[in-house]
Write an enzyme that holds these catalytic residues in place. Structure first.
Site, PDB file in Angstrom:
ATOM      1  N   SER A  22       5.725  -6.755  -5.977  1.00 13.41           N
ATOM      2  CA  SER A  22       5.911  -6.959  -4.533  1.00 13.41           C
ATOM      3  C   SER A  22       6.299  -8.371  -4.120  1.00 13.41           C
ATOM      4  O   SER A  22       6.596  -8.601  -2.946  1.00 13.41           O
ATOM      5  CB  SER A  22       4.641  -6.537  -3.788  1.00 13.41           C
ATOM      6  N   PHE A  75       3.747  11.731  -6.420  1.00 13.36           N
ATOM      7  CA  PHE A  75       4.340  10.505  -6.960  1.00 13.36           C
ATOM      8  C   PHE A  75       3.342   9.811  -7.887  1.00 13.36           C
ATOM      9  O   PHE A  75       3.701   9.354  -8.972  1.00 13.36           O
ATOM     10  CB  PHE A  75       4.756   9.567  -5.822  1.00 13.36           C
ATOM     11  N   TYR A  79      -0.418  -1.634   4.449  1.00 12.74           N
ATOM     12  CA  TYR A  79       0.617  -2.008   3.481  1.00 12.74           C
ATOM     13  C   TYR A  79       1.368  -0.763   3.029  1.00 12.74           C
ATOM     14  O   TYR A  79       0.779   0.171   2.489  1.00 12.74           O
ATOM     15  CB  TYR A  79      -0.042  -2.696   2.287  1.00 12.74           C
ATOM     16  N   SER A  80       2.667  -0.749   3.240  1.00 14.11           N
ATOM     17  CA  SER A  80       3.489   0.412   2.900  1.00 14.11           C
ATOM     18  C   SER A  80       4.740  -0.025   2.167  1.00 14.11           C
ATOM     19  O   SER A  80       5.581  -0.746   2.719  1.00 14.11           O
ATOM     20  CB  SER A  80       3.880   1.183   4.165  1.00 14.11           C
ATOM     21  N   ASN A  81       4.884   0.423   0.933  1.00 20.93           N
ATOM     22  CA  ASN A  81       6.085   0.083   0.174  1.00 20.93           C
ATOM     23  C   ASN A  81       7.338   0.700   0.786  1.00 20.93           C
ATOM     24  O   ASN A  81       8.437   0.168   0.616  1.00 20.93           O
ATOM     25  CB  ASN A  81       5.917   0.533  -1.279  1.00 20.93           C
TER      26      ASN A  81
END
Length: 374
Positions: free
Chosen positions: A85, A149, A191-193
């Site tokens: 990240s 996933f 928090y989001s990718n």
């Protein structure tokens, strides 16, 4: 740091401690606490650590542990590694440069650039701004939290069956759109990718080039970051590099070599490869205003609260962490299979540290950062 990386749990046993020599412009006496924290990480089970600090005295680098559990080869201070990240700081910098050039506004909606892409189960790109993507206040569900996933890429059996899969940014966004949003845009933080996958897609729409091309042209080349790359679908890590290890679901179990993987599963949220010296150079240049005009750097450093993390606030792809001694450091951390990294600098950009663990189940990057700056 450690807020946004994969969770690291203490291993029951680790390899014998093997500290590498310190190198640099002075004796390293000012980094005794840093070295002790690095050695403690290896005792806790991290296979190996590489770190480089840069301050008024010069550059100091050290290693501990091993880069290859099979051969016992030590880690190198020049090791390249997957930074996860930390990629987000580069993506955000490009978008802020585009804002400075008048080519977009951070207050543009996602649909201004990607009509209909963020839509489904309550997601609505007409109500989400680019700024909310960058500071994780969009409410968009993180595709990495999807159970299917997770089974495919974060379990042992899944990883070895799917490690070479290629996933496109639209594929990743589609996974997120199967779920409800975490909250209404702008009302909370999570928090989001997916936010940064979408941000990478915005860069491509605005410029006509991939986010990787724009990062290379605008940041990597001007700063001469010779160890930094965006591999796309390339599964290997350029040399010099060490092996990367994971224990997957069983932190007390065997270590598996996970060095080779297709980083398209991380996309603009975390595909980058770099080394510690390059990361020090990047964050120092960023905080010293070498990459952004004052207005955009101010926006990047405008932070929001992270629930459950009283000492860390999140800006635009940049975290502000208050250390145990009261010192503020700016930077990011990153985790991906077999790799846990942190890179930070003081607000004036004059004291920087970047480090990497080549195992994803043990150790404390926070302790190393506190050792260096406190």
């Amino acid at each position: 740091m450690g807020v946004t990386t994969l969770l690291l749990s203490a291993a029951l046993a680790g390899p014998a401690l093997a500290a590498g020599p310190a190198t640099g412009g002075h004796s390293g006496d000012g980094h005794v606490a840093t070295r002790r924290a690095i050695e403690a990480a290896v005792r806790a089970g991290v296979p190996g650590v590489t770190a480089t600090a840069k301050d008024a005295h010069g550059t100091w680098s050290t290693t501990a542990g091993v880069g290859d559990l099979g051969t016992g080869r030590p880690r190198s201070t020049a090791d390249r590694y997957r930074v996860g990240s930390i990629t987000k700081s580069f993506v955000s910098t490009v978008l802020l440069q585009l804002e400075a050039e008048g080519r977009l506004s951070l207050d543009d909606t996602v649909d201004t650039w990607l009509p209909g892409v963020v839509r489904g189960h309550g997601h609505d790109g007409r109500r989400i701004t680019v700024r909310q993507l960058l500071n994780h206040t969009s409410g968009i569900y993180s595709y990495t939290a999807d159970d299917d996933f997770g089974r495919a890429y974060f379990t042992k059996d899944g990883f070895f069956a799917h490690r070479y899969d290629t996933l496109t940014p639209p594929d990743l966004v589609a996974i997120a759109m199967k779920h409800k949003p975490d909250f209404a845009p702008g009302t909370s933080w999570n928090y989001s990718n997916t936010n940064y996958v979408v941000a990478g897609m915005v860069i491509e729409k605005v410029t006509g080039h991939s986010y990787a091309t724009e990062i290379t042209r605008r940041i990597i080349s001007p700063l001469h970051l010779t160890a930094t790359s965006l591999p796309g679908t390339r599964v290997t890590v350029p040399r010099p590099s060490s092996r990367a290890y994971s224990k997957f679901e069983d932190p007390a179990g065997p270590s598996y070599d996970v060095t080779h993987l297709n980083p398209s599963i991380a996309s603009a949220a975390g595909e980058m490869i770099s080394n510690s010296a390059d990361l020090d150079r990047f964050y120092s240049a960023l905080l010293r205003g070498k990459l952004l005009p004052p207005q955009q750097l101010k926006e990047m450093k405008t932070t929001v609260k992270i629930d459950g993390a009283p000492n860390t606030r999140y800006g635009l792809g940049l975290m502000d962490t208050t250390l145990t001694c009261g010192v503020h450091v700016w930077g990011h951390d990153g985790g991906i299979h077999g790799s846990a990294s942190s890179a930070v600098t003081t607000a004036d950009g004059r004291h920087a540290l970047a480090l990497n663990f080549n195992g994803d189940w043990a150790g404390d990057t926070n302790a190393v950062i506190n050792g260096e700056f406190c």
